[in-house]
Design an enzyme around this catalytic site. Structure first.
Site, PDB file in Angstrom:
ATOM      1  N   TYR A   1       0.841  -1.219   0.000  1.00  0.00           N
ATOM      2  CA  TYR A   1       0.000   0.000   0.000  1.00  0.00           C
ATOM      3  C   TYR A   1       0.868   1.259   0.000  1.00  0.00           C
ATOM      4  O   TYR A   1       0.622   2.208  -0.744  1.00  0.00           O
ATOM      5  CB  TYR A   1      -0.891  -0.054   1.238  1.00  0.00           C
TER       6      TYR A   1
ATOM      7  N   LYS B   1       0.864   4.043  -2.925  1.00  0.00           N
ATOM      8  CA  LYS B   1       0.434   5.410  -2.610  1.00  0.00           C
ATOM      9  C   LYS B   1       1.568   6.410  -2.817  1.00  0.00           C
ATOM     10  O   LYS B   1       1.333   7.562  -3.205  1.00  0.00           O
ATOM     11  CB  LYS B   1      -0.108   5.477  -1.180  1.00  0.00           C
TER      12      LYS B   1
END
Ligand code: CAA
Length: 240
Positions: free
Chosen positions: A147, A151
């Protein structure tokens, strides 16, 4: 003339708050969602905002979905890349599949949505591309190698594309929310969540509407000189 805004992952959580806010601001709004038909139907019934089902991880589905939205509502001038998932695991337990699912949705999904809309925005000499990244793309997070990488990639994508869009009247910006009171954060084990809240100087989780306000600003004509920027909205938890 009302502008058309498309919000991915727009039927729940932060995306739903963004879609509602943009509708209240006078945009014609479409919201895409990947799987939860019930939530999407309830959202449409509540708000009157049309929802469309496709997976942003699939390029061809994005092309087809965008074509349908544009046939129904007109050219999309504001794109909000909000759709995102977590597959948290400490790295020694993370599977290749958990890595790929998150990269395909949270990073490639941003390419898949922005790319089919880009030439139209260039031709019309106006566009707003707003991507929802995360505090964890800025600071990293235990159990989120996938993640955090995706991101952080969204931030790099934004900085590059802002330079390409500038002469065509397209602004490209990214928002990094901190921990916001949504299903995603509520899925974090309670003990862990309590320790997260304790580390937020304002002393609480954020509200989805607080992110929607940032989007409303970036989408507006007032923000024409703001491009390539990162808006950090995290209650002071991580100060860049
Ligand atoms: N820093 C250091 N160590 C940590 C840690 C941290 N932040 N969190 C957990 N650990 C340690 C634990 O203490 C434990 O250590 P021991 O084995 O010595 O006891 C170990 O790491 C975890 O081992 P487990 O076997 O319990 O791990 P697990 O496979 O069950 O995974 C977890 C648990 C996935 C890490 C779970 O704790 C979790 O979900 N943590 C939250 C992660 C997080 O914050 N995700 C953000 C989601 S919200 C979001 O992503 C939205 C946004 O943009 C902000």
């Amino acid at each position: 003339m009302t502008r058309v805004a498309l919000v991915t992952g727009g039927s729940r959580g932060i995306g739903a708050a963004i879609a509602k806010r943009l509708k209240n601001d006078g945009y014609t709004v479409a919201a895409s969602y990947a799987g939860n038909d019930e939530a999407a139907a309830a959202f449409t019934a509540e708000t009157g905002i049309k929802t469309y089902k496709w997976n942003v991880a699939n390029y061809d589905s994005c092309v087809a979905g965008i074509a349908q939205v544009e046939a129904d509502l007109g050219p999309v001038e504001v794109l909000v890349n909000n759709a995102g998932i977590t597959r948290d695991a400490p790295f020694h337990k993370m599977t290749r599949e958990q890595w790929s699912e998150v990269m395909d949705t949270n990073l490639s999904g941003v390419f898949n949505m922005t790319h089919p809309l880009w030439n139209g925005m260039r031709e019309r000499k106006f566009g707003r591309v707003i991507t929802i990244s995360s505090i964890n793309g800025q600071k990293g997070q235990f159990a989120q190698a996938n993640y955090s990488a995706a991101k952080a990639g969204d931030i790099g994508f934004t900085k590059a594309l802002a330079q390409e869009g500038a002469r065509a009247g397209i602004t490209v910006n990214v928002i990094c929310p901190g921990y916001i009171a949504t299903d995603m954060v509520m899925a974090v084990p309670e003990k862990v969540r309590d320790s997260i809240v304790a580390s937020i100087p304002v002393g609480r989780l954020g509200e989805p509407e607080e992110i929607a306000r940032c989007v409303a600003f970036l989408a507006s004509d007032d923000a024409g000189f703001v491009t390539g920027s990162t808006i950090t909205a995290n209650g002071g938890q991580y100060i860049t």
